[in-house]
Design a protein around this motif. Structure first.
Motif, mmCIF file in Angstrom:
data_model
loop_
_atom_site.group_PDB
_atom_site.id
_atom_site.type_symbol
_atom_site.label_atom_id
_atom_site.label_comp_id
_atom_site.label_asym_id
_atom_site.label_seq_id
_atom_site.Cartn_x
_atom_site.Cartn_y
_atom_site.Cartn_z
ATOM 1 N N ARG A 295 1.065 -1.426 -0.154
ATOM 2 C CA ARG A 295 -0.085 -0.023 -0.267
ATOM 3 C C ARG A 295 1.030 1.370 0.374
ATOM 4 O O ARG A 295 0.286 2.554 -0.685
ATOM 5 N N ALA A 296 2.207 0.875 0.637
ATOM 6 C CA ALA A 296 2.507 2.062 0.998
ATOM 7 C C ALA A 296 3.672 2.653 -0.761
ATOM 8 O O ALA A 296 3.727 3.876 -1.333
ATOM 9 N N VAL A 297 3.789 1.601 -1.610
ATOM 10 C CA VAL A 297 4.370 1.834 -2.859
ATOM 11 C C VAL A 297 3.387 1.802 -2.986
ATOM 12 O O VAL A 297 4.313 3.256 -4.027
ATOM 13 N N VAL A 298 2.296 1.698 -3.142
ATOM 14 C CA VAL A 298 1.076 2.426 -4.506
ATOM 15 C C VAL A 298 1.002 4.289 -3.890
ATOM 16 O O VAL A 298 0.962 4.073 -4.897
ATOM 17 N N ARG A 299 1.215 4.541 -2.270
ATOM 18 C CA ARG A 299 0.839 6.139 -2.496
ATOM 19 C C ARG A 299 1.848 6.429 -3.167
ATOM 20 O O ARG A 299 1.743 7.363 -3.279
ATOM 21 N N VAL A 300 2.732 5.763 -2.764
ATOM 22 C CA VAL A 300 4.447 6.935 -2.983
ATOM 23 C C VAL A 300 4.467 6.852 -4.495
ATOM 24 O O VAL A 300 4.294 8.021 -5.654
ATOM 25 N N PHE A 301 3.904 5.802 -5.369
ATOM 26 C CA PHE A 301 3.898 5.627 -7.168
ATOM 27 C C PHE A 301 3.167 7.170 -7.877
ATOM 28 O O PHE A 301 3.196 8.085 -8.531
ATOM 29 N N VAL A 302 1.872 6.700 -6.900
ATOM 30 C CA VAL A 302 0.516 7.496 -7.394
ATOM 31 C C VAL A 302 0.782 9.405 -7.131
ATOM 32 O O VAL A 302 0.812 10.214 -7.658
ATOM 33 N N SER A 303 1.756 9.373 -5.561
ATOM 34 C CA SER A 303 1.910 10.461 -5.733
ATOM 35 C C SER A 303 3.291 11.792 -6.317
ATOM 36 O O SER A 303 3.506 12.603 -6.498
ATOM 37 N N LEU A 304 3.809 10.634 -6.234
ATOM 38 C CA LEU A 304 5.197 11.296 -7.551
ATOM 39 C C LEU A 304 4.769 11.397 -8.789
ATOM 40 O O LEU A 304 5.076 12.531 -9.365
ATOM 41 N N TYR A 305 3.719 10.066 -9.094
ATOM 42 C CA TYR A 305 3.389 10.826 -10.149
ATOM 43 C C TYR A 305 2.472 11.968 -10.878
ATOM 44 O O TYR A 305 2.933 12.473 -11.430
ATOM 45 N N ARG A 306 1.330 12.366 -9.737
ATOM 46 C CA ARG A 306 0.967 13.907 -9.209
ATOM 47 C C ARG A 306 1.595 14.548 -9.864
ATOM 48 O O ARG A 306 1.075 15.986 -10.115
ATOM 49 N N GLU A 307 2.616 14.572 -8.982
ATOM 50 C CA GLU A 307 4.013 15.738 -8.788
ATOM 51 C C GLU A 307 4.947 16.128 -10.175
ATOM 52 O O GLU A 307 5.423 17.288 -9.913
#
Length: 902
Positions: free
Chosen positions: A153-165
């Motif tokens: 879940r942490a991996v997915v959260r980081v990927f999505v947030s970095l993509y949005r930035e």
């Protein structure tokens, strides 16, 4: 009363005590518990791995400091776990199903992943069980795996947030590709090996028929994708030819001759072929000159449809055919041997192919700048500090990170594609029910998974429950310390720094200790190809886990490689036996003694008793300081020096006479022996947990101070006495005693006295009074005062040197027996010369040995002065200098003995 056998059964003790410690929950952390937090995460070994000496060293050093901190009352958390190791694990399972005549594609993604999970459940915990065998006092209730639901879940959260930035993007760029694993690789997953090959010199004719230009290449097969030839603009040989067109051999298309300052005039002919689709440098040069990108090699390492007549051939077969065709066409000018670096996959050793591919990338420049600043301003410190240079060098030259892998085992990228409305990905933490643009429900998830290092980069905070604001995250992050090897400063340490600062808001650890490399007894790096790899489990069976741990800690010098040998392991086993036998001696002298022993005040203790307690206080201080400063070898040596030499060799020997005498003197000796053993075993425990627990349990009923815990892992770390136990004069007296005894014993050995012989000895003090001016009267007073001090320790030296008597003589006085003497730092020690002693024969033998050692010394000095040897590297030089010092010490001792006989 617990009986002590003649020898220590290490295997039985290891299993018994470790299981008990786990059952009692001694290693289990509680964020609500009092105490300053001390947290550490284990570098997660691959789930495919098994224990090797690098793991054993790393985990031993972690355990040393964790056990000490726990005993000091810190709120300690040590998290164990494993990494899913995407490529390595998938390869293992693919080989397994290949024996069944199947491929992963035959099974399909879902069934293949089920097989991998089944394999992981069967074999994946093997290395963690081996770490338990080593005695790692981790919080095993918090064992983590990088594919656990919480960490995923942490991996997915980081990927999505970095993509949005905008920090993660999808791009068409050059990447490293492994044709065997059929996946992209990061630069760090590519090894560069020395290879012997050829340099083929090929003629590229000008289109206008005016001659040709010769190009040198190590890869003729890629010429099929050439879109230019490049020369340096300052190369006079080609200045007038720039801009002309060439005919690409075998393919027939026209390509330009371009000028670029990056071309090395000294390489080959100074003209290089440009293949933008199959070389990183060519890719960048091609972009500068707007050259076409023609790929001629596919993902399987075969020539594709753009390779014309060579389509379908392997790279190797195509090279052979192309060279033959060039020779037949008269376009092969010459072939010469050439050594170069060959890029291979670090997992399977297949030659890597640079390819242009559409992949997921992560922008690194801003993250790298923050990671560098955190080390420069001291928020994180490297030990040894010079490793910061390696860290900075990589971050200074960092490129965007290709984070996607064409695998099935791993964290699948949370990006979805709508087949109805277009090519833009939908990146989301949960699978969308419908396309947000067109409402279409036909969504497919990206097939790729993330690079393994992406998830392990989150390890210090994902293991604590991030992104949830857990009690563990609040209490233990940032972690206190990371111990790891230098080879993953790039792979892991830098990435944890970047992701920790970005996602968790702080550095992931305050200190980074870089462990040394373990080498064999000849100083060679241990590799399977050399056949010198040592199995830690095997040497633990032979020598005992405590001996292996102590050896590794004793050899772990900051900034120096560790050279492991059977001699060192045997010495550590002998050390364990020494401690065991000392405990048996104490227990044999406890018959009828009260449990616990009544305490004895310091003022009632003799000089020897207060001296050994004072030395114990010094050992506690020095061990604590050394571990605090990550000087594990110094800490281990302090323990060794105190236990073997000061306690066993000195105090136990001195205690024998009062123990025989009985009464109050025996009570005092028992009190000091037990007090020393209690505190000594506590400082030994982090290094040798099993024998220390076994002996502590055997002796604890008699300890004068009531034990503060049932078992050593949670017993208090000892605290030195607040005030000195000895006056300065008393310390000086015991220093005199120790030196005099050692010198007399060296003379005993030199003169061939047997253990039962009791000769006489003499001491001649030469003690200079303080002050710059020589005063004869003061000189006499100082030396006469020595006699008063000498009477306090005379009986100790007499007993320890096995003498009938020691006399003191001054100036021109001489003892009434014939002596042989050696100098001391404060005077001269003499021993009675035995009858029928062949002095000249012994002296001649010593002189011969002195000459041999002197020759060795000269050879070592010459090698150290040789420029070729200096270039051999820091480790070899340091090793040679250590040997030089050893020889000089031996020469000094021999010289002293020869003088004594002269």
């Amino acid at each position: 009363m617990m009986e002590l056998s003649k020898t220590f059964d290490s295997q039985a003790a290891e299993e018994r005590w470790f299981q008990l410690w786990i059952e009692r929950g001694y290693f289990t952390a509680d964020p609500d518990r009092a105490g300053e937090p001390f947290s550490i995460v284990i570098p997660p070994p691959n789930v495919t791995g098994q224990l090797h000496l690098g793991h054993a060293l790393n985990v031993t050093l972690q355990d040393v400091i964790v056990r000490m901190r726990r005993m000091q009352g810190y709120n300690t958390l040590w998290i164990p776990g494993t990494d899913h190791a995407g490529i390595a694990t998938q390869n293992v399972v693919e080989r397994e199903i290949a024996r069944e005549g199947l491929s992963r594609h035959d099974l399909g993604r879902e069934k293949f992943l089920a097989r991998v999970w089944a394999w992981k459940e069967t074999y994946g915990g093997r290395i963690l069980h081996q770490l338990r065998r080593l005695g790692a006092s981790c919080d095993w209730s918090r064992e983590r795996f990088t594919l656990d639901p919480g960490l995923s879940r942490a991996v997915v959260r980081v990927f999505v947030s970095l993509y949005r930035e905008g920090l993660i993007y999808r791009g068409h760029r050059m990447i490293n590709w492994c044709p065997r694993c059929e996946t992209a690789l990061s630069d760090l997953e590519v090894d560069h090996k020395d290879a012997k090959g050829n340099l083929w010199h090929i003629r590229y004719p000008f289109v206008d028929g005016a001659g040709s230009i010769t190009v040198a290449t190590t890869r003729p097969e890629t010429m099929l994708g050439d879109t230019a030839v490049a020369v340096n603009p300052d190369d006079d040989r080609y200045r007038g030819l720039i801009g002309k067109s060439l005919r690409l051999p075998l393919m027939g298309r026209e390509i330009p001759l371009v000028a670029d300052a990056t071309v090395e005039r000294e390489f080959g002919t100074g003209a290089v072929k440009i293949t933008p689709a199959h070389d990183f440098n060519d890719f960048e040069l091609g972009r500068r000159h707007q050259l076409a990108q023609i790929s001629v090699i596919d993902i399987h390492g075969r020539m594709n449809e753009n390779a014309g007549a060579y389509a379908g051939l392997t790279r190797e077969a195509a090279r052979k055919q192309i060279v033959a065709d060039l020779e037949a066409a008269g376009l092969l000018e010459k072939v010469e041997p050439h050594s170069h670096k060959l890029a291979v996959c670090s997992r399977c050793d297949t030659v890597v192919e640079p390819l242009i591919s559409e992949q997921w990338f992560m922008r690194m420049a801003d993250l790298a700048a923050r990671a560098k600043e955190a080390v420069r301003d001291g928020r994180t410190t490297f030990h040894p500090k010079h490793w910061e240079n390696t860290y900075f060098a990589w971050l200074d030259n960092i490129q965007d990170w290709c984070v996607s892998r064409q695998l099935w085992w791993g964290h699948r990228i949370p990006a979805y594609w709508c087949d109805k409305c277009g090519s833009e990905p939908i990146v989301a933490e949960e699978r969308p029910a419908a396309c947000p643009k067109c409402g279409g429900s036909e969504l497919r998830q990206d097939e790729d998974v993330l690079d393994t290092w992406f998830s392990s980069g989150l390890w210090p905070f994902s293991t604590l429950g991030w992104p949830e604001d857990t009690p563990e995250l609040k209490r233990y992050y940032p972690t206190t310390l990371l111990l790891t090897g230098f080879d993953i400063i790039f792979f892991w340490v830098a990435r944890m720094m970047m992701l920790g600062l970005k996602c968790a808001g702080d550095v992931p650890f305050r200190d980074v200790y870089i462990t040394p490399l373990v080498r064999d007894q000849f100083g060679k790096k241990m590799t399977k190809s050399r056949g010198n790899v040592v199995d830690p489990l095997e040497i633990m069976e032979r020598y005992g886990t405590d001996a292996v741990r102590f050896t590794l800690a004793q050899l772990a010098v900051q900034g120096r490689d560790l050279i492991l040998s059977d001699d060192r392991l045997a010495a550590s086993r002998a050390f364990a036996n020494k401690i065991w036998n000392a405990a048996r001696f104490v227990m044999m002298n406890l018959e009828g003694a009260a449990q616990p022993l009544p305490p004895v005040a310091d003022e009632k203790l003799g000089l020897a008793e207060r001296w050994i307690l004072d030395r114990l206080d010094a050992a506690v201080r020095n061990v604590t300081r050394a571990i605090d400063e990550y000087e594990f070898n110094n800490a281990a040596m302090v323990v060794y020096q105190f236990v073997w030499h000061e306690f066993c060799d000195w105090y136990i020997e001195l205690a024998k006479e009062p123990l025989r005498a009985g009464g109050e003197r025996a009570d005092r000796a028992r009190y000091v022996l037990l007090t020393c053993f209690d505190r000594m075993l506590r400082i030994l425990h982090p290094f040798m947990p099993f024998i220390s627990e076994e002996l502590w349990q055997a002796l604890r009923p008699w300890f004068p101070e009531r034990p503060d815990a049932d078992h050593l892992p949670i017993a208090h770390w000892p605290t030195p006495a607040a005030a000195p136990r000895l006056s300065d004069d008393e310390k000086k007296s015991m220093d005199y005693c120790v030196e005099a005894t050692e010198k007399i014993n060296s003379l005993r050995a030199l003169l061939g006295y047997r253990p039962g012989d009791r000769p006489r000895a003499a001491l001649r003090p030469i003690l200079w009074p303080e002050g710059p001016i020589y005063d004869r009267q003061k000189f006499i007073e100082v030396n006469r005062k020595f006699v008063q001090e000498f009477n306090q320790w005379k009986r100790y030296a007499t007993a320890m040197a096995k003498l009938t008597d020691i006399v003191v003589v001054f100036d021109s006085e001489a003892p009434d027996f014939k002596v042989i003497s050696v100098p001391m730092s404060w005077g001269e020690a003499s021993i009675e010369e035995p009858e029928r002693f062949e002095k000249e024969k012994v002296k001649s033998s010593l002189e011969k040995k002195f000459a041999e050692l002197n020759n060795h010394l000269e050879r070592f000095r010459n090698r150290l002065a040789d420029p070729g040897f200096i270039r051999a590297g820091f480790e070899k030089n340091a090793e040679m200098k250590d040997r030089l010092v050893e020889i000089q010490v031996q020469l000094g001792a021999l010289e002293s003995q020869i003088k004594a006989l002269s």
